[in-house]
Enzyme design. Structure first.
Site, short mmCIF file in Angstrom:
data_model
loop_
_atom_site.label_atom_id
_atom_site.label_comp_id
_atom_site.label_asym_id
_atom_site.label_seq_id
_atom_site.Cartn_x
_atom_site.Cartn_y
_atom_site.Cartn_z
N GLU A 115 0.83 -1.21 0.00
CA GLU A 115 0.00 0.00 0.00
C GLU A 115 0.86 1.26 0.00
OE1 GLU A 115 -4.14 -1.01 2.15
OE2 GLU A 115 -2.40 -1.46 3.39
N GLU A 153 -3.91 -9.48 3.90
CA GLU A 153 -4.70 -9.17 5.11
C GLU A 153 -5.87 -10.11 5.33
OE1 GLU A 153 -2.68 -5.29 3.97
OE2 GLU A 153 -3.57 -6.99 2.93
#
Length: 678
Positions: free
Chosen positions: A106, A126
């Site tokens: 990210e 995640e």
């Protein structure tokens, strides 16, 4: 020392992360990076910025040492850091090598350009913690690689090599591929070329085009999974297609926070930390000596021996597989070859690699070759006298410093070690069937096992890809001692009015991969029957199981015999009229009228039986910690990972509810009241 090291190179500012081992995005690193970006933006002499992690990792994501701590979410948090990159007035180039996972990816996506080593692992894992990417990953990643690829990678959490992603048509993830040796120089050259380009190349300014049917298919697939994170990931990715960027970010963050509060995410995070805690063993330190294990000798070529040999070969070890019965040896080698060929067929191994691994096997009938082995593993019949005889022979054969291991699933490792002249070199390595596939390896520390031997065995387990849990010596160790109580309750439920399929369906609906009766049919009813017979002979049989014994007396050993608690057509289990009649006759003999048993009671009886026996294992010191018990069941017994394990599940229910349920079960007339008492 600062976790972000700054270096000027002319008009460039180089910012290198320094938070080993994987540059986890700790609060200190985030704070240092945020401050450096602010300073760079305000400094007119800085034309562009390069972010660099190092050859092992750009960043592996969140710093797991801060999980659950206030600093994990403290400002500047990761979404705020990514927003700061969006707000930069000059370009930032990410130089990516090693890992760019989760928050690390990210961060890289929030930069304006990316130079990436082709072998770097790129992913958003995640979902494996029951979460979705919470710092723009579901919004920027589809803009970088396209919706179809994002829908494959985000809900599954599976990483890919950067070179694969760089080959995608129209991708914006990778500006340039590089070699590790030239990565930083290429990143600096790119930064100089784009220093004056405006507007800045922000992924947030790109749009996503896609066929809506791709979303519908991904949502249907994710909705069929038993925990909420995969579907939430797909729905967040939908925002990249349908919402303005800032609204998509807000929806992603709201989804992240909902999942963070979910019981499934709590369980998955518990499992994540259980795996890491299991590696911390009292008495084993980083400087504890380890013995080199290059050649493994396996004695016995039955199902377990052949599977153990296969696992060792797959781990790159040299293997001697010894079996005096020529026909049994041929069957064991054939099973090993079949496994290797299956790996080739599935694309997990090249034919050349499989052939190279197979060349490391020396099968034979003469155990004298075991004198060359660094580690000897016996996998013979589960009989104490036989195993002691084998260990006397191995003790005489093995070279000094060799480790002697028993694959016993229940027997006393100390009694086996006692017949050797080197008890410090003896321990248990309890593999689970099929040994080449199952992840769990119970490493049983005997009373005399030396720290170096235990440390070496743990290293061996890691080398062959196993999840290792250390256990003390007792009948059945952790997993099988607990499963005895679980199966005992399953049999009590048959006494009371349930059918095998009713019991299995209840626990499978709760989340187990397989109920107790299908499980024991797969393992072989004769295995537990032989163990009961051995315990009866030794005077250690705690409770007779006449119904299970009668099933075996009829030759119904499970799948392998075409019938056990079920009838089988291939692997398909079907209710058995013969078993129904057997159970009815057994109830009549007990004088017990069947009653209706709710699915909730079935589930609670089975789950709490595991947790109650787990309490005893902790009290006796057989298990080091509750999370180790959970890990045994997650890795070896099909306990659903999103439920966390039997000890976690019991703790989740709370002490009052747990105590009330235990009192209720203790009051059942034919059960074992003492078992349910604290």
């Amino acid at each position: 020392m600062s976790l972000v090291e700054s270096l000027r190179d002319g008009e460039l500012l180089l910012l290198q992360f320094a938070n080993p081992p994987v540059n986890g995005l700790s609060h200190a690193l985030r704070s240092g990076l945020y401050a450096a970006l602010e300073q760079a933006d305000a400094d007119a002499s800085v034309a562009a910025v390069v972010l660099y992690g190092g050859p092992k990792a750009f960043s592996g994501g969140a710093d797991i040492r801060e999980f659950g701590q206030p600093q994990a979410l403290a400002e500047p948090n990761l979404p705020g850091l990514c927003a700061r990159l969006d707000a930069m007035s000059k370009p930032v180039v990410a130089a990516v090598d090693g890992l760019a996972l989760g928050g690390g990816l990210e961060l890289a996506l929030s930069c304006h350009h990316r130079v990436v080593v082709g072998t770097a692992q790129i992913g958003l894992p995640e979902v494996n913690l029951g979460l979705l990417p919470g710092a723009g990953g579901t919004q920027r990643f589809p803009r970088a690689v396209g919706l179809a690829t994002a829908l494959q990678m985000v809900p599954s959490g599976q990483p890919r090599r950067a070179a694969q992603l760089a080959a995608l048509s129209g991708q914006l993830l990778v500006d340039e591929l590089a070699e590790s040796a030239t990565l930083l120089d290429q990143a600096k050259a790119l930064a100089r070329r784009v220093a004056s380009q405006r507007p800045l190349a922000r992924l947030r300014d790109r749009s996503v085009e896609a066929d809506p049917s791709e979303l519908a298919a991904a949502e249907a697939q994710a909705a069929a999974l038993p925990y909420p994170a995969p579907l939430a990931c797909v729905q967040a990715v939908r925002g990249a297609l349908e919402l303005p960027f800032d609204e998509g970010i807000a929806a992603e963050r709201a989804g992240f926070q909902r999942l963070m509060a979910s019981p499934e995410s709590a369980a998955l995070r518990h499992a994540f930390f259980a795996e890491r805690a299991a590696a911390k063993v009292p008495g084993i330190e980083a400087d504890t000596p380890r013995r080199a294990i290059r050649r493994v000798g396996v004695l016995g070529a039955g199902t377990m021996g052949s599977g153990i040999a296969t696992a060792c070969l797959m781990g790159g070890l040299l293997v001697d597989l010894v079996e005096p019965d020529a026909a049994a040896l041929a069957r064991g080698v054939a099973a090993l070859d079949k496994h290797l060929q299956a790996q080739v067929s599935k694309g997990r191994l090249s034919a050349d690699k499989a052939a190279a691994l197979r060349a490391n096997l020396r099968p034979g009938g003469d155990d004298a070759v075991l004198a060359d082995a660094d580690l000897l593993i016996e996998a013979v019949f589960e009989d104490m006298a036989l195993k002691q005889s084998v260990f006397r022979r191995l003790d005489a054969l093995a070279k000094p410093g060799a480790i002697l291991a028993t694959n016993t699933s229940t027997l006393d490792v100390d009694a086996i070690a006692a017949v050797t002249q080197r008890p410090a070199d003896v321990l248990g390595l309890h593999f689970f069937s099929p040994a080449a596939v199952m992840k769990l390896l119970e490493v049983v520390r005997g009373a005399a096992t030396a720290p170096a031997v235990l440390a070496s065995a743990l290293g061996f387990g890691k080398q062959i890809g196993k999840t290792c849990v250390v256990a003390g010596v007792c009948d059945g160790f952790i997993g099988n001692r607990m499963i005895d109580r679980y199966l005992e309750q399953a049999l009590f439920l048959l006494d009371e009015g349930c059918s095998p399929q009713q019991v299995d369906q209840a626990i499978e609906a709760w989340g187990f991969a397989m109920g107790p009766f299908r499980m024991i049919d797969l393992a072989g009813n004769d295995v537990s029957w032989r163990i009961r017979q051995q315990r009866a002979k030794d005077g250690t049989l705690r409770r007779a199981q006449p119904l299970a014994d009668r099933l075996c007396e009829l030759g119904r050993f499970g799948q392998k015999s075409g019938g056990g608690w079920y009838d089988y057509e291939g692997r398909e289990a079907k209710p058995s009229k013969a078993v129904a009649a057997l159970i009815a006759a057994h109830r009549e003999q007990l004088g017990r009228a069947p009653r209706a048993v709710a699915a909730e009671e079935i589930v609670d009886r089975l789950l709490l039986a595991l947790a109650v026996e787990g309490e005893r294992l902790l009290a006796e010191g057989v298990a080091l910690r509750a999370s180790d018990i959970d890990l045994v069941y997650l890795a070896g017994y099909g306990f659903p990972r999103w439920k966390g394990g039997p000890m976690f599940e019991a703790q989740r229910r709370g002490p009052e509810a747990l105590a009330a349920r235990r009192r209720e079960f203790a009051a059942l007339a034919h059960d074992d009241p003492q078992f349910w008492m604290p």
